[in-house]
Structure formats: structure tokens, C-alpha cells
Write a protein that holds these residues in place. Sequence first.
Motif, PDB file in Angstrom:
ATOM      1  N   PRO A  35       0.824  -1.215   0.000  1.00  0.00           N
ATOM      2  CA  PRO A  35       0.000   0.000   0.000  1.00  0.00           C
ATOM      3  C   PRO A  35       0.862   1.271   0.000  1.00  0.00           C
ATOM      4  N   PHE A  36       0.286   2.340  -0.534  1.00  0.00           N
ATOM      5  CA  PHE A  36       0.928   3.652  -0.499  1.00  0.00           C
ATOM      6  C   PHE A  36       0.966   4.110   0.965  1.00  0.00           C
ATOM      7  N   PRO A  37       2.076   4.668   1.455  1.00  0.00           N
ATOM      8  CA  PRO A  37       2.186   5.031   2.874  1.00  0.00           C
ATOM      9  C   PRO A  37       1.098   5.974   3.388  1.00  0.00           C
ATOM     10  N   GLY A  38       0.546   6.823   2.529  1.00  0.00           N
ATOM     11  CA  GLY A  38      -0.452   7.787   2.977  1.00  0.00           C
ATOM     12  C   GLY A  38      -1.886   7.336   2.786  1.00  0.00           C
ATOM     13  N   ASP A  39      -2.112   6.109   2.326  1.00  0.00           N
ATOM     14  CA  ASP A  39      -3.479   5.613   2.129  1.00  0.00           C
ATOM     15  C   ASP A  39      -4.095   5.174   3.453  1.00  0.00           C
ATOM     16  N   VAL A  40      -5.320   5.624   3.697  1.00  0.00           N
ATOM     17  CA  VAL A  40      -6.076   5.218   4.881  1.00  0.00           C
ATOM     18  C   VAL A  40      -7.220   4.351   4.359  1.00  0.00           C
ATOM     19  N   ILE A  41      -7.135   3.043   4.617  1.00  0.00           N
ATOM     20  CA  ILE A  41      -8.060   2.068   4.049  1.00  0.00           C
ATOM     21  C   ILE A  41      -8.880   1.426   5.168  1.00  0.00           C
ATOM     22  N   GLU A  86      -4.716  14.777   0.390  1.00  0.00           N
ATOM     23  CA  GLU A  86      -4.838  14.902  -1.061  1.00  0.00           C
ATOM     24  C   GLU A  86      -6.253  14.574  -1.537  1.00  0.00           C
ATOM     25  N   LYS A  87      -6.875  13.570  -0.917  1.00  0.00           N
ATOM     26  CA  LYS A  87      -8.210  13.142  -1.350  1.00  0.00           C
ATOM     27  C   LYS A  87      -9.000  12.639  -0.157  1.00  0.00           C
ATOM     28  N   VAL A  88     -10.255  13.091  -0.036  1.00  0.00           N
ATOM     29  CA  VAL A  88     -11.195  12.566   0.949  1.00  0.00           C
ATOM     30  C   VAL A  88     -12.252  11.824   0.140  1.00  0.00           C
ATOM     31  N   ASN A  89     -12.276  10.510   0.298  1.00  0.00           N
ATOM     32  CA  ASN A  89     -13.102   9.650  -0.541  1.00  0.00           C
ATOM     33  C   ASN A  89     -14.352   9.144   0.189  1.00  0.00           C
ATOM     34  N   VAL A  90     -14.761   9.828   1.271  1.00  0.00           N
ATOM     35  CA  VAL A  90     -15.943   9.435   2.044  1.00  0.00           C
ATOM     36  C   VAL A  90     -16.722  10.681   2.463  1.00  0.00           C
ATOM     37  N   GLN A  91     -17.981  10.453   2.863  1.00  0.00           N
ATOM     38  CA  GLN A  91     -18.828  11.527   3.385  1.00  0.00           C
ATOM     39  C   GLN A  91     -19.499  11.023   4.656  1.00  0.00           C
ATOM     40  N   ILE A  92     -19.923  11.952   5.514  1.00  0.00           N
ATOM     41  CA  ILE A  92     -20.619  11.568   6.737  1.00  0.00           C
ATOM     42  C   ILE A  92     -21.898  10.823   6.374  1.00  0.00           C
ATOM     43  N   GLU A  94     -22.044   7.880   4.987  1.00  0.00           N
ATOM     44  CA  GLU A  94     -21.806   6.927   3.898  1.00  0.00           C
ATOM     45  C   GLU A  94     -21.425   5.549   4.458  1.00  0.00           C
ATOM     46  N   GLN A  95     -22.003   4.501   3.878  1.00  0.00           N
ATOM     47  CA  GLN A  95     -21.634   3.138   4.239  1.00  0.00           C
ATOM     48  C   GLN A  95     -20.560   2.676   3.265  1.00  0.00           C
ATOM     49  N   ILE A  96     -19.454   2.189   3.815  1.00  0.00           N
ATOM     50  CA  ILE A  96     -18.325   1.789   2.974  1.00  0.00           C
ATOM     51  C   ILE A  96     -18.018   0.308   3.153  1.00  0.00           C
ATOM     52  N   PRO A  97     -17.461  -0.341   2.140  1.00  0.00           N
ATOM     53  CA  PRO A  97     -17.083  -1.747   2.241  1.00  0.00           C
ATOM     54  C   PRO A  97     -15.687  -1.901   2.838  1.00  0.00           C
ATOM     55  N   LYS A  98     -15.311  -3.128   3.085  1.00  0.00           N
ATOM     56  CA  LYS A  98     -13.957  -3.455   3.526  1.00  0.00           C
ATOM     57  C   LYS A  98     -12.980  -3.068   2.413  1.00  0.00           C
ATOM     58  N   ASP A  99     -11.777  -2.646   2.781  1.00  0.00           N
ATOM     59  CA  ASP A  99     -10.699  -2.274   1.861  1.00  0.00           C
ATOM     60  C   ASP A  99     -11.024  -1.053   1.001  1.00  0.00           C
ATOM     61  N   HIS A 100     -11.879  -0.160   1.490  1.00  0.00           N
ATOM     62  CA  HIS A 100     -12.233   1.070   0.778  1.00  0.00           C
ATOM     63  C   HIS A 100     -11.204   2.149   1.111  1.00  0.00           C
ATOM     64  N   LEU A 101     -10.691   2.842   0.087  1.00  0.00           N
ATOM     65  CA  LEU A 101      -9.770   3.952   0.315  1.00  0.00           C
ATOM     66  C   LEU A 101     -10.575   5.131   0.850  1.00  0.00           C
ATOM     67  N   MET A 102     -10.377   5.459   2.134  1.00  0.00           N
ATOM     68  CA  MET A 102     -11.131   6.538   2.758  1.00  0.00           C
ATOM     69  C   MET A 102     -10.449   7.887   2.526  1.00  0.00           C
ATOM     70  N   ILE A 103      -9.166   7.949   2.795  1.00  0.00           N
ATOM     71  CA  ILE A 103      -8.415   9.206   2.683  1.00  0.00           C
ATOM     72  C   ILE A 103      -7.026   8.900   2.145  1.00  0.00           C
ATOM     73  N   ARG A 104      -6.526   9.787   1.288  1.00  0.00           N
ATOM     74  CA  ARG A 104      -5.150   9.682   0.817  1.00  0.00           C
ATOM     75  C   ARG A 104      -4.390  10.913   1.281  1.00  0.00           C
ATOM     76  N   ILE A 105      -3.252  10.670   1.918  1.00  0.00           N
ATOM     77  CA  ILE A 105      -2.388  11.748   2.425  1.00  0.00           C
ATOM     78  C   ILE A 105      -1.094  11.740   1.618  1.00  0.00           C
ATOM     79  N   ASN A 106      -0.707  12.904   1.135  1.00  0.00           N
ATOM     80  CA  ASN A 106       0.571  13.038   0.443  1.00  0.00           C
ATOM     81  C   ASN A 106       1.628  13.292   1.514  1.00  0.00           C
ATOM     82  N   PRO A 107       2.512  12.320   1.807  1.00  0.00           N
ATOM     83  CA  PRO A 107       3.480  12.467   2.898  1.00  0.00           C
ATOM     84  C   PRO A 107       4.445  13.626   2.687  1.00  0.00           C
TER      85      PRO A 107
END
Length: 108
Positions: A35-41, A86-92, A94-107
Amino acid sequence: MEENKKELVDFVVTARKYKTTLTEKFKNRPVWHKPFPGDVISHLPGTIVELEVKEGDEVEAGQLLLIHQAMKMLNRVVAPVAGTVEKVNVQIGEQIPKDHLMIRINPK
């Protein structure tokens, strides 16, 4: 009579060589990638309850990013690295599945 031939693979354990067959489940498994170091899954399916950051925010390692409700528990999700969101891929709500990229941080 035709004999059922199975493919044998070699593997080594503590300097000894063995042969075994691989199951179909093992052969069809998803390929792992680093995984990318800044990915929050998400590790569990669930619902986003609170969102504490937005795109462009500067965050420190360990800073609270969001609250994720899974299995009737509220889970605090924190930044794995310091950097810029860098990216917020969720909203308050929202129902998300397992292994969903929630937030990406550019280190940093």
C-alpha cells in the motif's frame, strides 16, 4: 486409465526442500500489493460518523481523521503519516465496504 496429474511446487523450510500441491483457492487469491504510505483504508465495512479533515488540510501523524462505526463500535481513524490531505473519498453517513480507500495523504 488416465491418471489425475497434479502440479507440484517446491518450497524450502529451514534448508529442507519439500513438494506440495496448491489449492484452487490459493491459486485464485487476490494478489497482494504494497500500500501507499499515505493511504487510509477501511479494514471493516461500516459507516462514516464524523469527518475531521478536508482536502488540502495539513495533518500530523496520529491526528484524528474520522470516526468509522463498524460492528457497533466507534473507531478513531488517525493519520498514518504527516502530510497534506490529497483526497477525501468518504462523506458523513456513507456506508463503505472493507478495503475502501477513505483518505489519501501526500506524505511530507
